[in-house]
Design a protein around this motif. Structure first.
Motif, short mmCIF file in Angstrom:
data_model
loop_
_atom_site.label_atom_id
_atom_site.label_comp_id
_atom_site.label_asym_id
_atom_site.label_seq_id
_atom_site.Cartn_x
_atom_site.Cartn_y
_atom_site.Cartn_z
N ASN A 96 0.82 -1.21 0.00
CA ASN A 96 0.00 0.00 0.00
C ASN A 96 0.85 1.26 0.00
OD1 ASN A 96 -2.34 -1.52 0.01
ND2 ASN A 96 -2.58 -1.45 2.24
N THR A 97 1.98 1.20 0.71
CA THR A 97 2.87 2.36 0.76
C THR A 97 3.49 2.64 -0.60
OG1 THR A 97 3.42 1.94 3.09
CG2 THR A 97 4.95 3.31 1.84
N GLY A 100 0.04 2.56 -3.34
CA GLY A 100 -1.15 3.32 -3.01
C GLY A 100 -2.43 2.54 -3.22
N LYS A 101 -3.35 3.10 -3.99
CA LYS A 101 -4.66 2.48 -4.18
C LYS A 101 -4.69 1.48 -5.34
CE LYS A 101 -7.16 6.45 -2.30
NZ LYS A 101 -8.21 7.48 -2.56
#
Length: 249
Positions: A96-97, A100-101
């Motif tokens: 996720n880092t 992201g999305k």
């Protein structure tokens, strides 16, 4: 290929690494062995982009290594898990880092969980897991990134003998499916032989590389190949004869 040219690192005016040159072929596992203070972990931190205070050059496939351009999985000695996050959150944290999305590959995610037997632990917290289970979480988190390079710092040292053997075998089986380029630091000669297709011997004398050994015993059972292991251990010990004497575990 990862190419390291004249890598030099100093801390507080003390030379940790000096003019290291190294070629790491894509898709292979390299184990790195040497006594404490030899600079093994420092090499990993440079490749991971954690330590940027160095002289020399590091290339990935003829381009300067850029942690924003390439995906690098790093497993520190303490597993690097966040205590207040669930196991699921820990596994997804780096993905996720970095992305992201971006939608995760659910099929690959489920496959990793199944291979590492982590499905039943997703709602738990790190404090609820054993050392071996925490190690599996750290491996899952790194592999989920589908990294170009996997860096592992003493990944199995905190595990008991039987758990270590089990997780080592599991790691090799997963690696065989994905063939991620891996650099694994260890202090254990037998582990270096079992897990390394190449074994890099580091000297504590100004952090230099003494030898890079091509290893035919990679993944072979130590118990079934005792004599061959004994000969390789003897060879490595001779290379380290001016260094600390290592205990074979």
């Amino acid at each position: 290929m990862i190419k390291v040219e004249n890598l030099t690192v100093s801390y507080n005016n003390k030379r940790i690494l000096e003019n290291i040159n190294l070629n790491i072929k894509n898709g292979l596992i390299y184990t790195v062995i040497g006594q404490s203070g030899a600079g093994k972990s420092t090499v990993l931190k440079v490749l991971a982009g954690i330590n940027k205070n160095y002289k020399g050059k590091v290339y990935f496939n003829d381009n300067e290594l850029d942690t924003k351009k390439y995906c690098i999985g790093y497993i520190p000695q303490n597993y690097g898990l966040v205590d207040w996050k669930t196991i699921k959150q820990n596994i997804l944290l780096l993905f996720n880092t970095k992305y992201g999305k971006k939608a995760i590959n659910s099929e690959f995610y489920e496959k990793i969980l199944k291979k590492l037997d982590l499905e039943k632990h997703l709602k738990k917290y790190p404090r609820n897991l054993s050392g071996g289970e925490k190690q599996r979480v750290a491996i899952a988190r790194a592999l989920l990134l589908k990294p170009n390079l996997l860096l592992m710092d003493e990944p199995f040292s905190a595990l008991d003998y039987f758990t270590r053997e089990e997780v080592q075998r599991l790691f090799i089986n997963i690696w065989k499916q994905h063939k991620v380029t891996t650099l694994l630091v260890t202090h254990d000669i037998c582990e270096a032989i079992y897990l390394g297709q190449n074994i890099i011997i580091m000297s504590s004398s100004k952090g230099k590389i003494k030898k890079n050994i091509e290893n035919d015993l990679f993944g072979k059972n130590p118990e079934l190949n005792r004599e061959l292991y004994k000969n390789m251990e003897f060879k490595i010990r001779n290379l380290l004869k001016e260094e600390k004497i290592y205990e074979i575990k």
